[in-house]
Scaffold this active site. Structure first.
Site: not given
Length: 734
Positions: A145, A411
């Site tokens: 860069e 249940s």
């Protein structure tokens, strides 16, 4: 003669007296005399003028003109540029007010052992210094860069010129001339629009940054703020996002991949295109070698690595826990305005075991039985969540089914009914008649639509008989059952009617599981929590959970009685597949109408764990019951979770204490038969009696029969061989 003289040619003299060419021209004019001679002289260019033109038309003159006009244009261009800079600079705030904006706050979330679970916030990662990140990362970024980062003053004229030449040569934009300082200025202060004003302001801000901060500080800020794609800002977030590791552990090839993303973070993300990401990474490696950061051998080694592949979203079940933290944190501390560290109760070892268990069953039996999702929550006796899995795959779906979804427990709600009955004097030895029951318009049926006659409550709970639960809820009262459930930890709205006995009110898996914890811890409330402590980044305390003195919600005698009965669910009831080899355990299965939901919630003296299987759209599974996949998953997870720990009995139970309650007042006594082995006595739920359709290995439990609007069809199955036997036979193996 005069005429002849007028025609005589006179040559210019360079004898030194004539004064050179000027003198010769003047003499020629005088000698020529007359109009004709003057015309002839006029037609011939003067020697002085002719000589000047010859020298001005050469290469030297052309170059001199170019230099001249370049200087003129440069001067005016500089004046114009200065004017533009002054104009746009005047539109900016005063430089004395410029300041680097604070990085968005990050929340670092830790497991109970201090290891990092995740980072949350806009950036997705905490800030790290150059010294604490892999040295390959800054090297790779500089190489690709901004190669002259440490030598330029914020603007790189050479780099800008090179980029312009490259772009002109290729005919398209292939390089940018911005330095890392300019990119940082743009990211921190400016909008992404491409205008002259923004570019001028970018340059001014870059110059200011270079004057205000050191090169290392600028590079550190850049690496902690730049976007790396996939919602990751900064190298720490990107490292964890793509490699599931901190930035300090990133290797050379991974650093090259991260640096390569800066060109086009979304397009080059390895989560989107791993081949393109790898191709760009190899370009970065070449640049690093050119700059002398790495050797040729290191380059070849890094290039030989396989392409990094990442999921399209953060992966790992621990992210369900991280999301829970972020949901709950504002309610505990208010607005998050600075970096925080959150210490949780999560055990990453248990979390991984839970995730692996559910994934294995979903991919295997779950796929065959049309069960596409599962959830798990495991907590200790204080309510501290040790493991939570909100679905089959976090990368595919981030919805937390353990925490946010509400389903009928079926249940699995019955223990609250039985506990309420015990509070009014019933015991596991109390006998009720398993026969058709009608409550208003509701007629609950057992899973096999058969009836067993007189049974103990312990037997009824172990075999999950609906008729007995319906009788008990009417004896204790629906209001009392609801109050007890809320007392233990159920926070969702409950339907206060007879159907509450069969779990028709929707609850979350977290609250259902935590409501079982009082059976495990001796009767104390265990409010579920995952955030233990919150501090600022410098260690300043912000919040600390306090669960040292929970209220008692159940009488110890009731707890002991319930533990005896629910232990029978695993030893000889619907939850046999959940039974553990070494540890005493208790729990309850749950299956809802048409096999839409299947659950098992159980506990040892160490952990309470709830597991759910089903489908998000509520479609039926292929006869999956709570005693099937959930019980198997519970067994596998709890076996792994208790590996290496010394077994501890359940509250109220011991190796020599029979699982048998004395008679309730006025209900008669039932003693276990003589001659039972001690192991059988431990699990004995009541007197010997004939049991129709005893639960065999792999047999399903009955499902919840919905009241009123839901017909009593699709209430379950019996896959094992039906036989007539006695419970004594089952326990003794006869």
């Amino acid at each position: 003669m005069a005429g002849r003289k007028s025609r005589q040619r006179v040559e210019p003299s360079f004898d030194g007296r004539s004064g050179g060419a000027d003198f010769s021209v003047a003499a020629a004019d005088r000698v020529a005399g007359g109009r004709g001679s003057r015309k002839a002289a006029k037609g011939r260019p003067p020697a002085r003028r002719s000589r000047g033109r010859r020298s001005g038309g050469g290469l030297f003159g052309f170059l001199r003109a170019i230099v001249y006009w370049t200087a003129v244009l440069g001067l005016w261009g500089g004046i114009g540029l200065a004017g533009i800079v002054l104009y746009y600079g005047a539109r900016m705030p005063s430089a004395t007010t410029w300041a680097v904006p604070e990085r968005p706050p990050n929340v670092k979330i830790l497991a109970v052992d201090g290891s990092t679970i995740a980072n949350r916030g806009i950036t997705g990662g905490e800030a790290v210094s150059l010294e604490t990140m892999s040295p390959y990362i800054p090297q790779a970024v500089i190489a690709i860069e901004d190669r002259r980062f440490y030598s330029h003053f914020g603007i790189d004229p050479l780099g800008l010129a090179r980029a312009m030449i490259t772009n002109l040569t290729t005919g398209r934009m292939v390089q940018g001339g911005s330095t890392l300082t300019q990119q940082l200025a743009k990211n921190m202060f400016l909008s992404p629009e491409r205008t002259l004003e923004r570019k001028v302001q970018e340059v001014l801000l870059a110059l200011w940054l270079e004057q205000t901060y050191t090169k290392d500080q600028i590079l550190t800020m850049y690496l902690n703020r730049v976007f790396f794609g996939s919602n990751a800002y900064g190298v720490e977030a990107a490292s964890r996002r793509y490699f599931n590791k901190p930035a300090r552990d990133v290797n050379l090839g991974e650093a090259a991949l991260l640096a390569g993303l800066l060109k086009a973070p979304s397009r080059l993300s390895p989560a989107r295109d791993p081949e393109a990401a790898e191709e760009r990474a190899q370009v970065v490696l070449g640049a690093m070698q050119e700059e002398g950061f790495i050797t040729e051998a290191e380059t070849k080694s890094a290039m030989s690595q396989p392409p990094t592949r990442a999921k399209s979203f953060w992966s790992g079940a621990e992210n369900y826990a991280a999301d829970m933290v972020m949901d709950q944190l504002p309610g505990l501390i208010g607005t998050i305005g600075e970096d925080l560290v959150v210490e949780t109760t999560l055990d990453l070892g248990l979390e991984k075991k839970a995730e692996e268990t559910l994934a294995r069953l979903l991919d295997g039996e779950g796929a065959r039985l049309d069960a596409s999702q599962a959830a798990l929550v495991s907590l200790d006796g204080t309510g501290a969540i040790r493991a939570i899995v909100g679905g089959g795959d976090y990368a595919t779906s981030q919805f937390n089914r353990a925490f946010k979804a509400k389903r009928q427990p079926g249940s699995a709600f019955k223990p609250f009914v039985y506990a309420a009955a015990m509070e009014i004097g019933r015991t596991g030895a109390s006998v009720r008649n398993d026969a058709p029951v009608k409550i208003g318009k509701w007629t609950p049926e057992n899973y096999d639509q058969k009836y067993r006659g007189p049974v103990t409550l312990a037997t009824a709970l172990a075999q999950s008989l609906n008729t007995i639960a319906a009788q008990l809820v009417m004896e204790a009262g629906p209001q009392q059952v609801a109050r007890l459930a809320r007392r233990l930890g159920i926070t969702s709205e409950l339907q206060v009617n007879a159907s509450i006995a069969l779990g028709t009110s929707e609850v979350s898996l977290v609250e259902l599981t935590s409501a079982y914890a009082p059976f495990m811890n001796g009767g104390f409330k265990a409010s579920p929590y995952i955030i233990a402590r919150v501090t600022k980044a410098d260690g300043t305390p912000v919040y600390a959970a306090d669960h040292a003195h929970p209220p008692r919600v159940l009488d110890p005698a009731v707890v002991a009685g319930m533990n005896r009965m629910m232990a029978g669910v695993l030893t000889g009831g619907t939850g046999r597949k959940a039974r553990l080899a070494q540890w005493e355990a208790a729990g309850k299965t749950g299956t809802t109408q048409s096999f839409r939901d299947a659950l098992f919630v159980g506990y040892t003296s160490n952990l309470t764990t709830g597991i759910w299987f089903g489908n998000d759209d509520g479609r039926s599974m292929k006869k999956v019951t709570g005693g099937g996949l959930p019980a198997v998953a519970w067994h596998d997870f709890m076996t792994a979770a208790h590996d290496g720990l010394s077994p501890v009995p359940l509250f109220g139970l011991s190796a020599v204490e029979p699982v048998f309650d004395g008679p309730a007042p006025g209900e008669g006594a039932h003693a276990p038969p003589d001659g039972l082995p001690s192991a059988a006595i431990d699990a004995f739920p009541g007197p010997p009696m004939t049991v129709e359709g005893a639960i065999a290995e792999g047999e399903a439990e009955q499902q919840t029969a919905m009241p009123d609007l839901v017909p009593p069809a699709d209430v379950g199955e019996t896959t094992g061989a039906t036989r007539r036997t006695t419970l004594y036979d089952i326990l003794t193996g006869n």
